[in-house]
Design a protein around this motif. Structure first.
Motif, PDB file in Angstrom:
ATOM      1  N   THR A   1       2.677   5.408  -7.318  1.00 45.62           N
ATOM      2  CA  THR A   1       3.028   5.755  -5.889  1.00 45.62           C
ATOM      3  C   THR A   1       3.411   6.853  -5.794  1.00 45.62           C
ATOM      4  N   PRO A   2       3.428   7.513  -4.184  1.00 45.54           N
ATOM      5  CA  PRO A   2       3.649   8.902  -4.143  1.00 45.54           C
ATOM      6  C   PRO A   2       5.408   8.939  -3.939  1.00 45.54           C
ATOM      7  N   ALA A   3       5.997  10.140  -3.855  1.00 44.88           N
ATOM      8  CA  ALA A   3       7.495  10.370  -4.881  1.00 44.88           C
ATOM      9  C   ALA A   3       8.161   9.293  -3.494  1.00 44.88           C
ATOM     10  N   THR A   4       7.234  10.001  -2.393  1.00 48.53           N
ATOM     11  CA  THR A   4       8.235  10.067  -1.152  1.00 48.53           C
ATOM     12  C   THR A   4       8.217   8.211   0.026  1.00 48.53           C
ATOM     13  N   GLY A   5       8.830   7.798   0.568  1.00 46.77           N
ATOM     14  CA  GLY A   5       7.987   7.222   1.577  1.00 46.77           C
ATOM     15  C   GLY A   5       8.186   5.474   1.505  1.00 46.77           C
ATOM     16  N   LYS A   6       8.572   5.335   0.050  1.00 50.34           N
ATOM     17  CA  LYS A   6       8.215   3.908  -0.273  1.00 50.34           C
ATOM     18  C   LYS A   6       9.018   3.316   0.793  1.00 50.34           C
ATOM     19  N   GLY A   7       9.369   2.128   0.884  1.00 49.00           N
ATOM     20  CA  GLY A   7      10.513   1.253   1.740  1.00 49.00           C
ATOM     21  C   GLY A   7      10.043  -0.460   1.463  1.00 49.00           C
ATOM     22  N   LEU A   8      11.406  -1.255   2.619  1.00 50.34           N
ATOM     23  CA  LEU A   8      10.959  -2.519   2.452  1.00 50.34           C
ATOM     24  C   LEU A   8      10.387  -3.293   3.776  1.00 50.34           C
ATOM     25  N   ASN A   9       9.132  -4.289   2.957  1.00 48.38           N
ATOM     26  CA  ASN A   9       8.540  -4.460   4.646  1.00 48.38           C
ATOM     27  C   ASN A   9       9.841  -5.341   4.511  1.00 48.38           C
ATOM     28  N   VAL A  10       8.590  -6.205   6.511  1.00 46.59           N
ATOM     29  CA  VAL A  10       9.388  -7.857   6.889  1.00 46.59           C
ATOM     30  C   VAL A  10       7.988  -8.011   7.572  1.00 46.59           C
ATOM     31  N   LYS A  11       8.611  -9.846   7.587  1.00 49.92           N
ATOM     32  CA  LYS A  11       7.189 -10.384   8.366  1.00 49.92           C
ATOM     33  C   LYS A  11       6.908  -9.721   8.932  1.00 49.92           C
ATOM     34  N   GLY A  12       5.392  -9.939   9.612  1.00 52.46           N
ATOM     35  CA  GLY A  12       4.995  -9.665  10.678  1.00 52.46           C
ATOM     36  C   GLY A  12       4.242  -8.185  10.187  1.00 52.46           C
ATOM     37  N   ASP A  13       5.229  -7.022   9.517  1.00 52.12           N
ATOM     38  CA  ASP A  13       4.590  -5.932   9.541  1.00 52.12           C
ATOM     39  C   ASP A  13       2.638  -5.773   9.067  1.00 52.12           C
ATOM     40  N   HIS A  14       2.535  -4.772  10.102  1.00 50.50           N
ATOM     41  CA  HIS A  14       0.878  -4.254   9.742  1.00 50.50           C
ATOM     42  C   HIS A  14       0.725  -3.225   8.781  1.00 50.50           C
ATOM     43  N   LEU A  15       0.052  -3.160   7.687  1.00 53.05           N
ATOM     44  CA  LEU A  15      -0.242  -2.499   6.615  1.00 53.05           C
ATOM     45  C   LEU A  15      -1.602  -1.841   6.637  1.00 53.05           C
ATOM     46  N   GLN A  16      -2.141  -0.566   7.237  1.00 49.85           N
ATOM     47  CA  GLN A  16      -3.206   0.072   6.830  1.00 49.85           C
ATOM     48  C   GLN A  16      -3.339   1.036   5.474  1.00 49.85           C
ATOM     49  N   ALA A  17      -4.093   1.214   4.970  1.00 48.08           N
ATOM     50  CA  ALA A  17      -3.710   2.334   3.933  1.00 48.08           C
ATOM     51  C   ALA A  17      -5.322   2.717   3.941  1.00 48.08           C
ATOM     52  N   SER A  18      -5.656   4.402   3.961  1.00 44.24           N
ATOM     53  CA  SER A  18      -6.661   4.730   3.459  1.00 44.24           C
ATOM     54  C   SER A  18      -6.901   6.045   3.111  1.00 44.24           C
ATOM     55  N   ILE A  19      -8.175   5.777   2.274  1.00 47.55           N
ATOM     56  CA  ILE A  19      -8.013   6.941   1.171  1.00 47.55           C
ATOM     57  C   ILE A  19      -9.313   7.924   1.247  1.00 47.55           C
ATOM     58  N   GLU A  20      -9.424   9.272   1.698  1.00 46.15           N
ATOM     59  CA  GLU A  20      -9.942  10.104   2.522  1.00 46.15           C
ATOM     60  C   GLU A  20      -9.647   9.942   4.139  1.00 46.15           C
ATOM     61  N   GLY A  21      -9.041   9.708   4.762  1.00 44.45           N
ATOM     62  CA  GLY A  21      -9.236   9.302   5.874  1.00 44.45           C
ATOM     63  C   GLY A  21      -9.940   7.780   6.313  1.00 44.45           C
ATOM     64  N   GLU A  22     -10.292   7.041   5.602  1.00 43.49           N
ATOM     65  CA  GLU A  22     -11.638   6.080   5.420  1.00 43.49           C
ATOM     66  C   GLU A  22     -10.466   4.872   5.625  1.00 43.49           C
ATOM     67  N   LEU A  23      -9.955   4.098   6.067  1.00 44.93           N
ATOM     68  CA  LEU A  23      -9.269   2.576   6.807  1.00 44.93           C
ATOM     69  C   LEU A  23     -10.571   1.463   5.957  1.00 44.93           C
ATOM     70  N   LEU A  24      -9.343   1.346   4.526  1.00 46.15           N
ATOM     71  CA  LEU A  24      -9.586   0.590   3.231  1.00 46.15           C
ATOM     72  C   LEU A  24      -9.278  -1.185   3.615  1.00 46.15           C
ATOM     73  N   LEU A  25      -8.073  -1.134   3.893  1.00 48.47           N
ATOM     74  CA  LEU A  25      -6.859  -1.854   3.342  1.00 48.47           C
ATOM     75  C   LEU A  25      -6.492  -2.587   4.687  1.00 48.47           C
ATOM     76  N   ASP A  26      -6.478  -3.598   4.884  1.00 47.56           N
ATOM     77  CA  ASP A  26      -5.392  -3.775   6.440  1.00 47.56           C
ATOM     78  C   ASP A  26      -5.837  -4.691   6.317  1.00 47.56           C
ATOM     79  N   PHE A  27      -4.180  -5.556   6.250  1.00 47.27           N
ATOM     80  CA  PHE A  27      -3.158  -7.097   6.809  1.00 47.27           C
ATOM     81  C   PHE A  27      -2.182  -6.853   6.990  1.00 47.27           C
ATOM     82  N   LYS A  28      -1.953  -8.321   7.292  1.00 46.75           N
ATOM     83  CA  LYS A  28      -0.187  -8.275   7.765  1.00 46.75           C
ATOM     84  C   LYS A  28      -0.186  -8.992   6.845  1.00 46.75           C
ATOM     85  N   LEU A  29       1.282  -9.108   6.480  1.00 45.03           N
ATOM     86  CA  LEU A  29       2.238  -9.532   6.180  1.00 45.03           C
ATOM     87  C   LEU A  29       3.086 -11.601   7.415  1.00 45.03           C
ATOM     88  N   VAL A  30       2.592 -12.528   6.572  1.00 41.59           N
ATOM     89  CA  VAL A  30       3.145 -13.907   7.406  1.00 41.59           C
ATOM     90  C   VAL A  30       3.739 -14.563   7.220  1.00 41.59           C
TER      91      VAL A  30
END
Length: 204
Positions: A175-204
């Motif tokens: 993972t990148p050296a900075t920016g990691k942290g903690l999630n809480v229930k209800g968070d919406h995570l979206q991860a992209s490669i080269e600007g293309e959204l590929l991962l999109d989910f919520k913590l429930v």
């Protein structure tokens, strides 16, 4: 299928590389049951109150290999995805206090959400891939593979010196050296490669 992770594999600036590259890679494994695919929501694990996220590129192995040379290593990658390597940091701290392993802190159900794959041919330079993570619309992590301490090829060559890599194995590459942290229930995570959204989910 094996899921292999590498820890502490990014720097913030290329000038840090020589000091960081000690030759000792931090390797761990995760069970297949930790995977969540197809952008399904992830159930917040009951085993932790401290769920730490780390966005990572995931390399899929396309053919079997053992003692793979550095020169040949990239040819063993068939596809690239983006995923989250979750850690139950409170579970990890308790295990470390007794000099225990990382297995429970990294291997619980839902610990490895991952996008669909893109063929490796879409990435002409594996040392120049941009990826990022947004949580609730706010950018939290930005990565570029030029800042990896150990490249895709170096990881594959090193891991294959210990264990045979097989078709379908997955490697979470750090993972990148900075920016990691903690999630809480209800968070919406979206991860992209080269600007293309590929991962999109919520913590429930």
């Amino acid at each position: 299928m094996k899921i292999i992770g590498i820890g502490k594999n990014y720097i913030n600036d290329i000038s840090e590389l020589s000091a960081a590259k000690t030759g000792s890679q931090t390797i761990f494994t995760k069970p297949e049951s930790s995977l969540v695919t197809d952008n399904k929501d992830v159930v917040f694990p009951k085993v932790t109150d401290q769920l730490a996220y780390e966005v990572e590129l995931v390399a899929k192995i396309g053919k079997q290999g053992k003692d793979i040379t550095l020169e040949d290593a990239n040819s063993y990658i068939s596809a690239i995805a983006v995923g989250i390597d979750y850690t139950a940091t409170d579970v990890l701290a308790a295990s470390r206090a007794n000099k225990g392993p990382w297995a429970l802190a990294k291997g619980f159900d839902g610990a490895s959400p991952m996008s669909n794959f893109k063929p490796v041919s879409d990435f002409p330079d594996l040392a120049a891939i941009n990826f990022d993570l947004k949580i609730n619309g706010e950018q939290k992590q930005v990565g570029h593979t030029s800042l990896m301490i150990y490249s895709f090829a170096e990881i594959i060559a090193y891991v294959s010196s210990f264990m045979t890599l097989e078709k379908g194995d997955l490697i979470f590459t750090g993972t990148p050296a900075t920016g990691k942290g903690l999630n809480v229930k209800g968070d919406h995570l979206q991860a992209s490669i080269e600007g293309e959204l590929l991962l999109d989910f919520k913590l429930v």
